[in-house]
Design a protein around this motif. Structure first.
Motif, PDB file in Angstrom:
ATOM      1  N   GLN A   1       9.581  15.794   0.497  1.00 29.43           N
ATOM      2  CA  GLN A   1      10.040  14.660  -0.290  1.00 29.43           C
ATOM      3  C   GLN A   1       9.216  14.526  -1.556  1.00 29.43           C
TER       4      GLN A   1
ATOM      5  N   VAL B   1       8.851  11.714  -4.646  1.00 27.22           N
ATOM      6  CA  VAL B   1       9.222  10.349  -5.012  1.00 27.22           C
ATOM      7  C   VAL B   1       8.633  10.019  -6.371  1.00 27.22           C
TER       8      VAL B   1
ATOM      9  N   CYS C   1       4.726  11.343  -9.553  1.00 30.23           N
ATOM     10  CA  CYS C   1       5.523  12.017  -8.530  1.00 30.23           C
ATOM     11  C   CYS C   1       4.632  12.221  -7.307  1.00 30.23           C
TER      12      CYS C   1
ATOM     13  N   TYR D   1      12.769  21.844  -4.585  1.00 26.72           N
ATOM     14  CA  TYR D   1      12.935  20.447  -4.204  1.00 26.72           C
ATOM     15  C   TYR D   1      13.019  19.562  -5.445  1.00 26.72           C
TER      16      TYR D   1
ATOM     17  N   GLN E   1      11.136  18.919   5.817  1.00 20.20           N
ATOM     18  CA  GLN E   1      11.751  18.699   4.511  1.00 20.20           C
ATOM     19  C   GLN E   1      10.756  18.023   3.587  1.00 20.20           C
TER      20      GLN E   1
ATOM     21  N   GLY F   1      13.176  15.264  -6.741  1.00 16.82           N
ATOM     22  CA  GLY F   1      13.111  13.844  -6.461  1.00 16.82           C
ATOM     23  C   GLY F   1      14.430  13.189  -6.826  1.00 16.82           C
ATOM     24  N   GLN F   2      14.472  11.875  -6.616  1.00 20.85           N
ATOM     25  CA  GLN F   2      15.718  11.138  -6.853  1.00 20.85           C
ATOM     26  C   GLN F   2      15.899  10.753  -8.314  1.00 20.85           C
TER      27      GLN F   2
ATOM     28  N   SER G   1       5.225  14.994  -0.433  1.00 22.64           N
ATOM     29  CA  SER G   1       4.951  14.747   0.986  1.00 22.64           C
ATOM     30  C   SER G   1       4.106  15.842   1.623  1.00 22.64           C
TER      31      SER G   1
END
Length: 118
Positions: A3, A5, A22, A107, A1, A109-110, A25
């Motif tokens: 990520q 951030v 940003c 994908y 997965q 980010g938060q 991963s």
């Protein structure tokens, strides 16, 4: 997965600057494109800026000549330099990465809050 951030959001006065970061991963070149979107209060999420694996960039009309998207492949980082900020730039900013293929990968980010206010 994968990520993503984000960091760098905050409160800034009109006319000020911020740089969003940003961290991915995995290699940013494994994606067809990466970008920044934003969701203002009461509005839909919209594309702000994007950069392809080949280095082509695209910007929303509202941020052209004020925002710059860039990347550092060695660090797996994508940045959004925001200058001449306006109150209407207030939003949650999201990093996005996508890849075409037999299975489309997308994908998010938060999100990081940017508030432009005096």
């Amino acid at each position: 997965q994968v990520q993503l951030v984000e960091s760098g959001g905050g409160l800034v006065q009109p006319g000020g600057s911020l740089r969003l970061s940003c961290a991915a991963s995995r290699s940013i070149f494994s994606f067809n494109a990466m970008g920044w979107h934003r969701r203002a209060p009461g509005k839909e999420r919209k594309l702000v800026a994007a950069i392809t694996s080949g280095g082509s960039t695209d910007y929303a009309d509202s941020v052209k000549d004020r925002f710059t998207i860039s990347r550092d492949a060695a660090k797996n980082m994508v940045y959004l330099q925001m200058n001449s900020l306006r109150p209407e730039d207030t939003a949650v900013y999201y990093c996005n990465a996508n890849k075409n293929g037999p299975r489309f990968e997308n994908y998010w980010g938060q999100g990081t809050q940017v508030t432009v206010s005096s």
